[in-house]
Design an enzyme around this catalytic site. Structure first.
Site, PDB file in Angstrom:
ATOM      1  CB  SER A  56      25.853  37.765  42.287  1.00  0.00           C
ATOM      2  OG  SER A  56      27.145  37.940  41.712  1.00  0.00           O
ATOM      3  CE1 TYR A  69      23.328  35.221  46.849  1.00  0.00           C
ATOM      4  CE2 TYR A  69      23.690  34.650  44.552  1.00  0.00           C
ATOM      5  CZ  TYR A  69      24.188  34.998  45.783  1.00  0.00           C
ATOM      6  OH  TYR A  69      25.534  35.113  45.972  1.00  0.00           O
ATOM      7  CE  LYS A  86      35.104  31.854  44.362  1.00  0.00           C
ATOM      8  NZ  LYS A  86      35.221  32.392  45.730  1.00  0.00           N
ATOM      9  NE  ARG A 117      34.514  40.246  43.186  1.00  0.00           N
ATOM     10  CZ  ARG A 117      35.290  40.199  42.117  1.00  0.00           C
ATOM     11  NH1 ARG A 117      35.616  41.315  41.495  1.00  0.00           N
ATOM     12  NH2 ARG A 117      35.737  39.045  41.671  1.00  0.00           N
ATOM     13  CE  LYS A 174      30.831  31.705  43.932  1.00  0.00           C
ATOM     14  NZ  LYS A 174      31.130  32.263  45.272  1.00  0.00           N
ATOM     15  CD  GLU A 211      42.642  23.516  41.720  1.00  0.00           C
ATOM     16  OE1 GLU A 211      42.566  23.120  42.904  1.00  0.00           O
ATOM     17  OE2 GLU A 211      43.359  24.470  41.372  1.00  0.00           O
ATOM     18  NE  ARG A 222      38.811  38.067  45.423  1.00  0.00           N
ATOM     19  CZ  ARG A 222      37.585  38.576  45.588  1.00  0.00           C
ATOM     20  NH1 ARG A 222      36.583  38.177  44.812  1.00  0.00           N
ATOM     21  NH2 ARG A 222      37.349  39.471  46.532  1.00  0.00           N
TER      22      ARG A 222
END
Length: 326
Positions: A275, A314, A197, A207, A249, A234, A218
Site C-alpha cells: 500500500s 493494486y 514478510k 491499516r 513482502k 524463513e 508486529r
C-alpha cells in the site's frame, strides 16, 4: 570491449528495437489484484490514503473479479473486514463470515478463470489488531494461533479458494495448514507462503484499508528490516513445510531479498507491491511530480526484473488494461 566497434546504443535506437531486445516483459497473467470487502456496506467505501482503491460490497467485488478475468489478470487476493471483532478472531471461522462468503461469491462468479487467493491471518478479525492470539503478557502466542490458522485455512478451502495465503509469520504455520488441508480432503488447495514478510513502515495505508485495530507493532513476528540472510532461512523452512509458492513482502525496499529468494527457490516466487508503494506513486503523480503511467509500469517491471514470477499490485487490472492496449 572497444569503441567504436561496440556501441550498446545500437540496441536502443527505436521502440521496436527496444521491444525486441528487452530482457524482461510484463504479462497480465503474472499480476494478482489485492481486494478488500467490508461487511455491511451498502456502497463501496473509498480508501482515502489509497486513491482509486476501495472497500468493496459483494456486487462490486464480483464486478472487479469479472473485470480482472476479462483483462487477463492472473489472480485475486481477498481480504475481509468483519462487522464484529473479538480477541481470537472468531468471525474468521464463520462459513457465512465476510471473507468466506466473499470467496464463495467470487468463485461462483468466475469459477476457475481466475486464481482465487485468500488471506489466512487474524489481524482483520481481532479487536487488538494482531495476527494471532495475544497472551496475558501481550505477546502473540505462536502455537495457539496455529490451531486457529489450521481451521481458518480449511474454512477458506471449503469456500472455494484455490490458493491460501498465510500472512501472519507464525513459526510452523505452513506445516499446520498443510496438514489441516490434507486431513480435510483439500489436497489440491495450494499455499503461497508469506515467507519473507518484513515489519515495514510502508504498510500504513493498508491499516486504513482493513480498519486495523492495532496499537503498537508486529516486530516480534514480522522480520527485521536489517536482516537479509534470515530471509533465506524463513523461505527454506516454509519450503520444507510444504509451501507451493513463496512470497517476499514488501517489494520496493526489499528487491535484494527478492533476488536472493528467486535465485534459490525451486517454486514460483511472488512479491507484494504494498500500500505504501502504491500511495507514494499516486501522491507524487497527483502533484504532477512524476508520470503516473510510466512510474507504475517501471515499478512493477523492476519487481519482475528482480526475480518475481508474480506480482501482487493494486494496479493489476489497470496495468493489465494498458498491456492489452499495447
Amino acid at each position: 570491449m572497444s569503441f567504436p566497434t561496440h556501441r550498446p546504443r545500437r540496441l536502443r535506437t527505436t521502440p521496436a528495437m527496444r521491444r525486441l531486445t528487452a530482457e524482461h516483459r510484463l504479462s497480465a497473467s503474472e499480476l494478482i489484484l489485492p481486494a478488500f470487502i467490508r461487511e455491511g456496506l451498502a456502497e463501496p467505501n473509498p480508501i482515502a490514503s489509497m486513491p482509486g482503491v476501495q472497500q468493496h460490497t459483494t456486487d462490486t467485488l464480483k464486478r472487479a473479479a469479472s473485470e480482472a478475468v476479462e483483462l487477463g489478470v492472473g489472480g485475486i487476493m481477498l481480504f475481509g473486514i468483519p462487522a464484529v471483532r473479538d480477541a481470537t478472531g472468531t468471525a474468521s471461522l464463520d462459513p457465512e463470515g465476510v471473507l468466506n462468503k466473499a470467496i464463495r461469491d467470487v468463485r461462483a462468479e468466475v469459477g476457475d478463470e481466475l486464481v482465487i487467493m485468500s488471506d489466512v491471518c487474524l489481524d482483520e478479525f481481532t479487536d487488538h489488531g494482531h495476527c494471532g492470539v495475544v497472551d496475558a503478557n501481550g505477546y502473540v502466542d505462536n502455537d495457539a494461533t496455529l490451531e486457529i490458522y489450521g481451521r481458518m485455512a480449511v474454512a477458506q478451502a471449503e469456500a472455494g479458494a484455490h490458493v491460501l495465503g498465510p500472512s501472519g509469520m507464525m513459526d510452523g504455520q505452513i506445516a499446520v495448514i498443510r496438514q489441516a488441508l490434507e486431513e480435510a480432503g483439500h489436497a489440491n488447495t495450494a499455499v503461497v507462503a508469506y515467507a519473507a514478510k518484513y515489519a515495514s513502515a510502508f504498510y500504513g495505508p493498508f491499516r486504513e484499508a482493513v480498519d486495523s485495530q492495532l496499537t503498537g507493532d508486529r516486530r516480534t513476528y514480522q522480520m527485521d528490516a536489517a536482516n537479509r540472510r534470515e530471509a533465506i532461512l524463513e523461505v527454506e523452512l516454509d519450503l520444507e513445510e510444504g509451501a507451493d509458492m513463496v512470497m517476499v513482502k514488501p517489494a520496493m525496499s526489499y528487491l535484494d531479498i527478492l533476488a536472493d529468494v528467486a535465485a534459490m527457490s525451486p517454486v514460483p516466487v511472488a512479491a507484494y507491491q504494498i500500500s505504501g508503494e502504491y500511495s507514494m506513486i499516486e501522491a507524487a503523480a497527483a502533484n504532477g511530480w512524476i508520470d503516473r503511467r510510466a512510474a507504475i509500469t517501471e515499478s512493477v517491471l523492476g519487481i519482475k526484473r528482480a526475480g518475481a514470477n508474480m506480482v501482487l499490485t493494486y494496479w493489476a487490472s489497470e496495468l493489465a488494461g494498458w498491456l492489452k492496449e499495447s
